[in-house]
Scaffold this motif. Structure first.
Motif, PDB file in Angstrom:
ATOM      1  N   LEU A  35       0.832  -1.206   0.000  1.00  0.00           N
ATOM      2  CA  LEU A  35       0.000   0.000   0.000  1.00  0.00           C
ATOM      3  C   LEU A  35       0.864   1.253   0.000  1.00  0.00           C
ATOM      4  N   SER A  36       1.905   1.252   0.807  1.00  0.00           N
ATOM      5  CA  SER A  36       2.803   2.406   0.880  1.00  0.00           C
ATOM      6  C   SER A  36       3.515   2.624  -0.448  1.00  0.00           C
ATOM      7  N   LEU A  37       3.994   1.546  -1.070  1.00  0.00           N
ATOM      8  CA  LEU A  37       4.679   1.650  -2.356  1.00  0.00           C
ATOM      9  C   LEU A  37       3.740   2.146  -3.453  1.00  0.00           C
ATOM     10  N   ALA A  38       2.510   1.647  -3.456  1.00  0.00           N
ATOM     11  CA  ALA A  38       1.546   2.058  -4.485  1.00  0.00           C
ATOM     12  C   ALA A  38       1.319   3.566  -4.436  1.00  0.00           C
ATOM     13  N   PHE A  39       1.194   4.119  -3.222  1.00  0.00           N
ATOM     14  CA  PHE A  39       1.011   5.563  -3.096  1.00  0.00           C
ATOM     15  C   PHE A  39       2.219   6.317  -3.633  1.00  0.00           C
ATOM     16  N   LEU A  40       3.431   5.888  -3.262  1.00  0.00           N
ATOM     17  CA  LEU A  40       4.634   6.590  -3.688  1.00  0.00           C
ATOM     18  C   LEU A  40       4.790   6.582  -5.209  1.00  0.00           C
ATOM     19  N   HIS A  41       4.562   5.435  -5.817  1.00  0.00           N
ATOM     20  CA  HIS A  41       4.691   5.348  -7.269  1.00  0.00           C
ATOM     21  C   HIS A  41       3.709   6.289  -7.953  1.00  0.00           C
ATOM     22  N   VAL A  69       8.063   0.494 -14.874  1.00  0.00           N
ATOM     23  CA  VAL A  69       7.761   0.188 -16.272  1.00  0.00           C
ATOM     24  C   VAL A  69       6.255   0.029 -16.467  1.00  0.00           C
ATOM     25  N   GLU A  70       5.601  -0.699 -15.551  1.00  0.00           N
ATOM     26  CA  GLU A  70       4.159  -0.909 -15.673  1.00  0.00           C
ATOM     27  C   GLU A  70       3.405   0.413 -15.615  1.00  0.00           C
ATOM     28  N   HIS A  71       3.748   1.286 -14.664  1.00  0.00           N
ATOM     29  CA  HIS A  71       3.055   2.568 -14.537  1.00  0.00           C
ATOM     30  C   HIS A  71       3.278   3.447 -15.761  1.00  0.00           C
ATOM     31  N   LEU A  72       4.484   3.427 -16.321  1.00  0.00           N
ATOM     32  CA  LEU A  72       4.760   4.237 -17.509  1.00  0.00           C
ATOM     33  C   LEU A  72       3.986   3.732 -18.717  1.00  0.00           C
ATOM     34  N   LEU A  73       3.929   2.414 -18.872  1.00  0.00           N
ATOM     35  CA  LEU A  73       3.211   1.859 -20.021  1.00  0.00           C
ATOM     36  C   LEU A  73       1.697   2.002 -19.877  1.00  0.00           C
ATOM     37  N   ARG A  74       1.202   2.073 -18.652  1.00  0.00           N
ATOM     38  CA  ARG A  74      -0.233   2.249 -18.433  1.00  0.00           C
ATOM     39  C   ARG A  74      -0.704   3.649 -18.832  1.00  0.00           C
ATOM     40  N   THR A  75       0.214   4.614 -18.881  1.00  0.00           N
ATOM     41  CA  THR A  75      -0.170   6.016 -19.100  1.00  0.00           C
ATOM     42  C   THR A  75       0.582   6.590 -20.301  1.00  0.00           C
ATOM     43  N   PRO A  76       0.328   6.084 -21.504  1.00  0.00           N
ATOM     44  CA  PRO A  76       1.093   6.532 -22.679  1.00  0.00           C
ATOM     45  C   PRO A  76       0.839   7.994 -23.038  1.00  0.00           C
ATOM     46  N   ALA A  77      -0.325   8.523 -22.690  1.00  0.00           N
ATOM     47  CA  ALA A  77      -0.631   9.910 -23.055  1.00  0.00           C
ATOM     48  C   ALA A  77       0.289  10.905 -22.347  1.00  0.00           C
ATOM     49  N   GLU A  78       0.865  10.499 -21.207  1.00  0.00           N
ATOM     50  CA  GLU A  78       1.730  11.400 -20.445  1.00  0.00           C
ATOM     51  C   GLU A  78       3.206  11.187 -20.759  1.00  0.00           C
ATOM     52  N   ALA A  79       3.524  10.300 -21.700  1.00  0.00           N
ATOM     53  CA  ALA A  79       4.915   9.899 -21.946  1.00  0.00           C
ATOM     54  C   ALA A  79       5.763  11.076 -22.395  1.00  0.00           C
ATOM     55  N   GLY A  80       7.015  11.065 -21.926  1.00  0.00           N
ATOM     56  CA  GLY A  80       7.969  12.083 -22.323  1.00  0.00           C
ATOM     57  C   GLY A  80       8.999  11.522 -23.285  1.00  0.00           C
ATOM     58  N   PRO A  81       9.874  12.354 -23.826  1.00  0.00           N
ATOM     59  CA  PRO A  81      10.888  11.884 -24.774  1.00  0.00           C
ATOM     60  C   PRO A  81      11.893  10.946 -24.089  1.00  0.00           C
ATOM     61  N   PRO A 401      18.831  -0.603   5.220  1.00  0.00           N
ATOM     62  CA  PRO A 401      18.352  -1.679   4.346  1.00  0.00           C
ATOM     63  C   PRO A 401      16.875  -2.028   4.504  1.00  0.00           C
ATOM     64  N   VAL A 402      16.127  -1.261   5.311  1.00  0.00           N
ATOM     65  CA  VAL A 402      14.740  -1.621   5.612  1.00  0.00           C
ATOM     66  C   VAL A 402      13.823  -0.426   5.331  1.00  0.00           C
ATOM     67  N   TYR A 403      12.800  -0.662   4.522  1.00  0.00           N
ATOM     68  CA  TYR A 403      11.820   0.380   4.202  1.00  0.00           C
ATOM     69  C   TYR A 403      10.787   0.479   5.310  1.00  0.00           C
ATOM     70  N   ASP A 404      10.506   1.703   5.745  1.00  0.00           N
ATOM     71  CA  ASP A 404       9.506   1.958   6.784  1.00  0.00           C
ATOM     72  C   ASP A 404       8.195   2.340   6.103  1.00  0.00           C
ATOM     73  N   ALA A 405       7.275   1.374   6.006  1.00  0.00           N
ATOM     74  CA  ALA A 405       6.030   1.596   5.255  1.00  0.00           C
ATOM     75  C   ALA A 405       5.232   2.755   5.836  1.00  0.00           C
ATOM     76  N   GLY A 406       5.207   2.893   7.152  1.00  0.00           N
ATOM     77  CA  GLY A 406       4.426   3.953   7.772  1.00  0.00           C
ATOM     78  C   GLY A 406       4.963   5.337   7.491  1.00  0.00           C
ATOM     79  N   GLY A 407       6.273   5.455   7.322  1.00  0.00           N
ATOM     80  CA  GLY A 407       6.881   6.762   7.065  1.00  0.00           C
ATOM     81  C   GLY A 407       7.150   7.040   5.608  1.00  0.00           C
ATOM     82  N   PHE A 408       6.801   6.100   4.705  1.00  0.00           N
ATOM     83  CA  PHE A 408       7.027   6.234   3.266  1.00  0.00           C
ATOM     84  C   PHE A 408       8.505   6.489   2.941  1.00  0.00           C
ATOM     85  N   ASP A 409       9.403   5.981   3.746  1.00  0.00           N
ATOM     86  CA  ASP A 409      10.825   6.230   3.549  1.00  0.00           C
ATOM     87  C   ASP A 409      11.601   5.252   4.415  1.00  0.00           C
ATOM     88  N   VAL A 410      12.900   5.268   4.310  1.00  0.00           N
ATOM     89  CA  VAL A 410      13.711   4.544   5.285  1.00  0.00           C
ATOM     90  C   VAL A 410      13.854   5.419   6.526  1.00  0.00           C
TER      91      VAL A 410
END
Length: 464
Positions: A35-41, A69-81, A401-410
């Motif tokens: 859930l935390s990763l989905a928000f950040l992406h 890669v998945e997020h970029l390919l899902r949104t081709p209208a926003e693609a940059g050079p 080496p550990v991601y803190d999901a609650g803080g959206f960061d290490v």
């Protein structure tokens, strides 16, 4: 101020993309991680899309590279050079099984625009051994070809995938071995190990006999996974540093002691390879290495934080000037080969001990949960930076080496100390370089320039 905020947002995402894998950690569940990763992406893609795409050129892990890669390919209208080149170059580095998993996700999401079809077709066409992919990744390859309406590499491979009863036999030895393995035990030993395992179970072949006969077809990593004692010194010396550290920590203490020379030599050889031209160039180095109980990780990432600390220990030893390296484990142990996750995390006391040695560089490898006493490390570093060393004679960096999901960061130790996420010890030199941007003294422009240099080097190395 807006530039600094933008730089902090981007660095926050990079830290997450380096460390987080969507799996359970010591203090957070897999669901919280995802859930935390989905928000950040989503946040970084919408607000900083060029930088989001440029992250593919950084040392982010494969899980997050596939998500980008998945997020970029899902949104081709926003693609940059230049996005397509970056995507293709990063796809070429992904393990095949992860790339095929990504293609399945794109099909499930009904992402089938022209750019996606072209990229997937080019990736499949560039595979070095189409017959191996057809045998080892059969469901994934079939799904990808159907999704992009692409042809198989040749008619024989196409029949193997989509009309297996059309041919009595195949000209390709591998494809024909797969056909014969359904009824002939001997044929399974001509197949890749992971494919042969299923046929061995079907034919009731004893495990010990199967492993003995399939050994010539196994990779070095497969041997280490299946038979702990199968790896020889020559094999171990060619393994990546962090993977080797994970293997060493999986061994009982008695075996580590019995194989001390072999294991230590392999770890130092891997560290020298990772250090490359930087070996011996870092001057006096002190390291605070976390081997507290939380470094045990989780059921799906067993001892991963401790393995990263062990790998960093040997890499910092190689980077420091000869005889100018001081390692300090939180447990006060002095034998890196026998470390184990145990006890509290007295980071503050170890940081004090490290600073007393007068290092040019201090590297802290820890999940940041300073608890003996709580907060001492942050206070020590604050006073050191503001009162005792305002000229910054000692460079201090914290690798987590550990991601803190609650803080959206290490988790960070002190505002004035740059913190970077780390997943593989081999990435330490590059992460120390990018950590300079986390000190709040450089703006978004400098960070963009750094990312542009990394993208240029990445595409040049990929032949793009």
């Amino acid at each position: 101020m807006s530039e600094l905020v933008a730089a902090e947002d981007v660095l926050l995402f990079v830290n997450a993309a380096v460390t987080a894998t969507g799996q359970r950690e010591f203090r957070s569940s897999a669901g919280e991680q995802r859930l935390s990763l989905a928000f950040l992406h989503e946040y970084v893609r919408v607000n900083y899309r060029p930088v989001y795409a440029a992250s593919l050129a950084l040392d982010i892990n494969d899980h997050n590279a596939a998500l980008v890669v998945e997020h970029l390919l899902r949104t081709p209208a926003e693609a940059g050079p230049g996005e397509g080149r970056l995507i293709a170059a990063r796809l070429a580095l992904l393990p095949p099984q992860r790339a095929y998993r990504l293609f399945r996700a794109l099909r499930a999401a009904k992402v089938n625009n022209r750019r996606t079809r072209a990229i997937v077709r080019e990736w499949i066409a560039a595979r070095p051994d189409p017959a191996l992919d057809a045998v080892k990744y059969r469901p994934g390859l079939k799904t990808a070809l159907r999704h992009v309406h692409g042809p198989a590499a040749d008619p024989e491979t196409g029949d193997f995938l989509f009309a297996p009863r059309r041919r009595v036999r195949y000209g390709s030895p591998l494809l024909d071995a797969y056909r014969r393995a359904h009824y002939e035990q001997g044929a399974l030993y001509e197949l890749p190990f992971t494919v042969a395992e299923g046929f061995a179970a079907k034919h009731g072949v004893p495990r010990a006999l199967f492993l003995e006969r399939i050994a010539p077809r196994m990779t070095r990593f497969e041997r280490l996974r299946t038979e702990r004692t199968a790896g020889a010194a020559g094999d171990l010396s060619a393994m990546p540093l962090t993977r080797l550290a994970v293997y060493v920590l999986s061994l009982p203490f008695a075996e580590r002691v019995a194989r001390r020379g072999e294991l230590t030599g392999a770890l130092r050889a891997a560290a020298r390879r990772a250090a490359g031209p930087h070996a011996g160039s870092w001057g006096r180095v002190a390291a605070v290495l976390d081997d507290s109980f939380s470094s045990s990780g989780s059921a799906v990432k067993r001892r991963r934080p401790l393995a990263v600390a062990l790998g960093c220990h040997f890499l910092l030893e190689a980077l420091a000037a000869p005889g100018a390296y001081t390692p300090l484990w939180t447990s006060s142990g002095d034998d890196p080969l026998l470390v184990r996750p145990y006890g509290p995390t007295p980071l503050g006391l170890r940081v004090l001990d490290a600073l007393e040695t007068g290092p040019e560089r201090l590297v802290i490898v820890s999940d940041g949960w300073d608890n003996a006493p709580p907060g001492l490390a942050g206070e020590v570093l604050r006073v050191w930076r503001t009162r005792l060393d305002p000229e910054r004679r000692t460079s201090v960096v914290h690798l987590n080496p550990v991601y803190d999901a609650g803080g959206f960061d290490v988790r960070r130790l002190a505002p004035g100390v740059p913190t970077a996420g780390v997943r593989d010890a081999e990435d330490l030199p590059a992460l120390v370089e990018i950590a300079q941007f986390a000190e709040g003294r450089t703006g978004f422009g400098e960070l963009r320039a750094y990312l542009d240099r990394r993208v240029e080097a990445f595409l040049k190395g990929a032949g793009g």
